[in-house]
Design an enzyme around this catalytic site. Structure first.
Site, PDB file in Angstrom:
ATOM      1  N   LYS A   1       0.853  -1.188   0.000  1.00 18.70           N
ATOM      2  CA  LYS A   1       0.000   0.000   0.000  1.00 18.70           C
ATOM      3  C   LYS A   1       0.888   1.237   0.000  1.00 18.70           C
ATOM      4  CE  LYS A   1      -4.385   0.892   2.368  1.00 18.70           C
ATOM      5  NZ  LYS A   1      -5.077   0.720   3.654  1.00 18.70           N
TER       6      LYS A   1
HETATM    7  O1  G3P Z   1      -7.957   1.507   5.220  1.00 15.90           O
HETATM    8  C1  G3P Z   1      -8.164   2.845   5.150  1.00 15.90           C
HETATM    9  C2  G3P Z   1      -9.562   3.345   5.463  1.00 15.90           C
HETATM   10  O2  G3P Z   1     -10.519   2.360   5.309  1.00 15.90           O
HETATM   11  C3  G3P Z   1      -9.648   4.167   6.685  1.00 15.90           C
HETATM   12  O3  G3P Z   1     -10.952   4.402   7.132  1.00 15.90           O
HETATM   13  O4  G3P Z   1     -12.550   5.225   8.820  1.00 15.90           O
HETATM   14  O5  G3P Z   1     -10.095   5.704   9.112  1.00 15.90           O
HETATM   15  O6  G3P Z   1     -11.423   6.863   7.356  1.00 15.90           O
HETATM   16  P1  G3P Z   1     -11.262   5.621   8.155  1.00 15.90           P
END
Ligand code: G3P
Length: 217
Positions: free
Chosen positions: A83
């Site tokens: 990633k």
């Molecule tokens: O994997 C990255 C992403 O899904 C993060 O989500 O909820 O931290 O914006 P969030």
């Protein structure tokens, strides 16, 4: 539609994996921090458990170090997707690592133009962050729609991995639009089973089972 689980918690991944709900896993530095585990160790454990792609994020911001980190991460297991952030250096790292034959997930995507660049750089997955756009009063779903249209217009094979999913409606809308993959926290995936009419109907059936003393075993 593929389901990836957005967590580094082994127990939660295992529970969903046993039900056939896990086509892959995504992690990021915040999820690794939350797990309290060493990135290499926990990522290896996840890869041993899950057959599909497991995203592990680089920590560097310059292309050369990202490439070196990516080459170390892919040694963990065959199903690692490296990633990288959607920066110019991240795109350079993406190109080199995909040319090497590795899967690359380009993350922190917030615009369709960024997604277009990632596809040109050969990304295996593009991760548009729906929830974080909604957080600032923009429309995360509109971004998924735009990327779907653009990728379909030109036959880009980069898979749209709808990320930063916060609700069951994000999952549903992503499926309607045709995102290739959603990555969601385990709680969101489990919440998809809930419906008040299911609960109400089951309560009625249980009352009748009791009243009529229906037994099978
Ligand atoms: O994997 C990255 C992403 O899904 C993060 O989500 O909820 O931290 O914006 P969030």
């Amino acid at each position: 539609m593929k389901f990836f689980v957005d967590t580094a918690e082994i127990g939660a991944i295992a529970e969903l994996n046993d039900l056939g709900m896990v086509d892959g896993v995504t992690t990021n530095p915040s999820l690794i921090k939350k797990s309290g585990r060493d990135i290499i160790e926990v990522t290896k454990e996840i890869c041993d458990l899950v057959d599909g792609p497991v995203s592990a994020e680089v920590t560097a911001t310059d292309a050369d170090t990202m490439i070196a980190e990516g080459r170390k991460l892919v040694e963990i297991a065959e199903n690692i997707a490296v990633k990288v952030p959607l920066t110019w250096d991240g795109l350079k790292a993406c190109k080199t690592l995909t040319d090497d034959g590795h899967m690359v997930n380009v993350t922190l995507c917030f615009s369709a133009n960024q997604a277009l660049l990632a596809a040109k750089a050969g990304a295996t997955f593009i991760s548009p962050f729906i929830g974080r756009l909604d957080d600032i009063n923009l429309d995360g779903m509109e971004l998924i729609e735009d990327i779907r249209t653009i990728y379909d217009n030109y036959g880009f094979e980069t898979q749209i991995l709808a990320a930063s999913i916060r609700s069951v409606n994000h999952v549903l809308d992503s499926a309607r639009i045709g995102a290739d993959v959603i990555t969601a926290p385990p709680a969101v995936i489990k919440a998809m089973v809930n419906h008040p009419l299911t609960d109400k109907g089951l309560d009625a059936f249980l009352a009748d089972i009791k009243a009529a003393e229906i037994k099978i075993l």
